[in-house]
Each structure stands twice: as structure tokens, then as C-alpha cells.
Design an enzyme around this catalytic site. Sequence first.
Site, short mmCIF file in Angstrom:
data_model
loop_
_atom_site.label_atom_id
_atom_site.label_comp_id
_atom_site.label_asym_id
_atom_site.label_seq_id
_atom_site.Cartn_x
_atom_site.Cartn_y
_atom_site.Cartn_z
N TYR A 31 -18.46 105.63 8.78
CA TYR A 31 -18.34 105.29 7.36
C TYR A 31 -16.87 105.05 6.99
O TYR A 31 -16.53 104.04 6.37
CB TYR A 31 -18.93 106.43 6.54
CG TYR A 31 -18.90 106.21 5.05
CD1 TYR A 31 -19.84 105.39 4.43
CD2 TYR A 31 -17.95 106.84 4.25
CE1 TYR A 31 -19.82 105.20 3.06
CE2 TYR A 31 -17.93 106.66 2.87
CZ TYR A 31 -18.87 105.83 2.29
OH TYR A 31 -18.85 105.66 0.92
N SER A 82 -13.90 103.77 -0.36
CA SER A 82 -14.05 105.22 -0.35
C SER A 82 -12.70 105.85 -0.08
O SER A 82 -11.88 105.28 0.66
CB SER A 82 -15.04 105.66 0.73
OG SER A 82 -15.04 107.06 0.89
#
Length: 275
Positions: A172, A159
Site C-alpha cells: 500500500y 496516504s
Amino acid sequence: MPGHTADDRAPLAGRNALVTGAGQGIGAAVASALARAGARVTATDRTAEGIEALAARHAGPAGHGSEAAGAGSLEARVMDVTDTGAVTAAVEATERLHGPLDILVNVAGVLRPGPAAQLADEDWAATFAVNTTGVFHTCRAVAPGMARRGRGSIVTVGSNAAGVPRTGMAAYAASKAAAAMYTKCLGLELGRSGVRCNVVAPGSTDTAMQRALWTDEHAPRRVLDGDPATYRTGIPLGRIADPEDIAEAVTFLVSDRARHITLQELYVDGGATLR
């Protein structure tokens, strides 16, 4: 890649691939793209529903391959990346059935948002169990065989949050950063064997995970234009990615067109991180 032949229509013909998190979103798009490129794809997820529907779409009427452009195939296999025994068993079963794996794509991921100083223990642990330890489990099961054979490609879908801080996404972002660095370290150790390891780092992509973050009808516009309140820039290209955009980058990196690319982190975010 030694031992393989391919053409422009099916650049991955003869390759065996395993994709995690293939039940929906980016994982489903990656599995589909690899199959269209000619690979024999084992699409895995912790539950059967999504991957079985994906396999059915590729089988098409009477098994004629409604989505496949090349000579590839796609089959479903339930596998929980947090369970090391299940991962080992799934990899062994896949290789008994189809032969050695040439490609591994780690897509399985979860997002449990919350303020960094207020995250619950279980949310932190669950996030790392899938996003980081899951990558470790699959790579450990697949990479030694690739190294012995002197070929293979591993891509971890990370990400852009791994490289740019995001409010409300500490677990995350940290888990994705750890997975990215693990993948690069693995690639460094395996480089002499001919195994390549890379990371694709998407930005905002039109998936169920992304839509779960949208709290009102203006949320997509804030993604595009930026949100000063959360210290977030917009997307210079002016569009939210489709899962297929990420899948195309993965397909390139696992192909022979990228045969001299390893240890890289490719941001596919429309310029959102200004990198």
C-alpha cells in the site's frame, strides 16, 4: 481559472469533475463536497451500488437535491480504473454529456496488508493495479484535454504511509508513493499549460478500510495514542479524521483559491507524521 466564474457559495459552479472510488468513504465525501460547491460531478466506482446510492441522496425527493448547497449535480457511472479501455470510454462519454472535464480526483484505492517479505504476488499486483496504474489510466485519459484547453486541476488522494514507513503496509505504502510522484511529475510537465496537479495525503480516517484494520476494541485508542510495537506515533490532534476532512482539503485544492498551488503533497493527518 479562465473561462469560469464562481462565488463563495458555489466556488466550483460551471466546473465538470470526475471522482474515482466514490462508492464509499473518502471518495463519496469528495464527490459530495464538489457537488455542494457547485460542480457537475461524475462519481465513479467499479461497482454500481455505492455510487447509485450516493447519486440518489443528491437527487433527493423528486430530484430536488437533498444534499446540494450550490448549483451542482452528481451522477453515477461504473468505471474500473484498472481497465484502460473502460477509463477512456467513461471519460469520453462524460465529456460528450457534460463538456470538458475541469477536475479529476483520484481516490480509488485498495489495501492488502501483510509483511513486506511475505506478500503474495497477486496482492502486490492488485494493489498497484488500482492505487498506481489506476491513477496513470485516469490522468492519461484526462490530462491532454486539460492541457489543450489551458486549464484544469488534478488531485490524487494518497496516504501519509507514502512518506512514513508502516509495518504490514508495504504494498500500500509503495503504491501510494508511486502514485504521488507520478502526479507531481505530471504536474511539472503540465505546469506551463495551466494545469495543476497536487496530492492530498490522509492519515487514519474513519472509513471501512480503516476499520478493517481494527482487530479489537482498543484499536482506535492505539491509533490516537500511538503504538510503539509497530513504531507508530499517535495523532497530536487527538482525533481520527472524518472523510469530510479530506474532502475539504481536496475541494480547496481544485478551486481558484489554490490557483498558485501545484506539485504539492498536503498531509491531512492531524499531525501524525510530525511533518
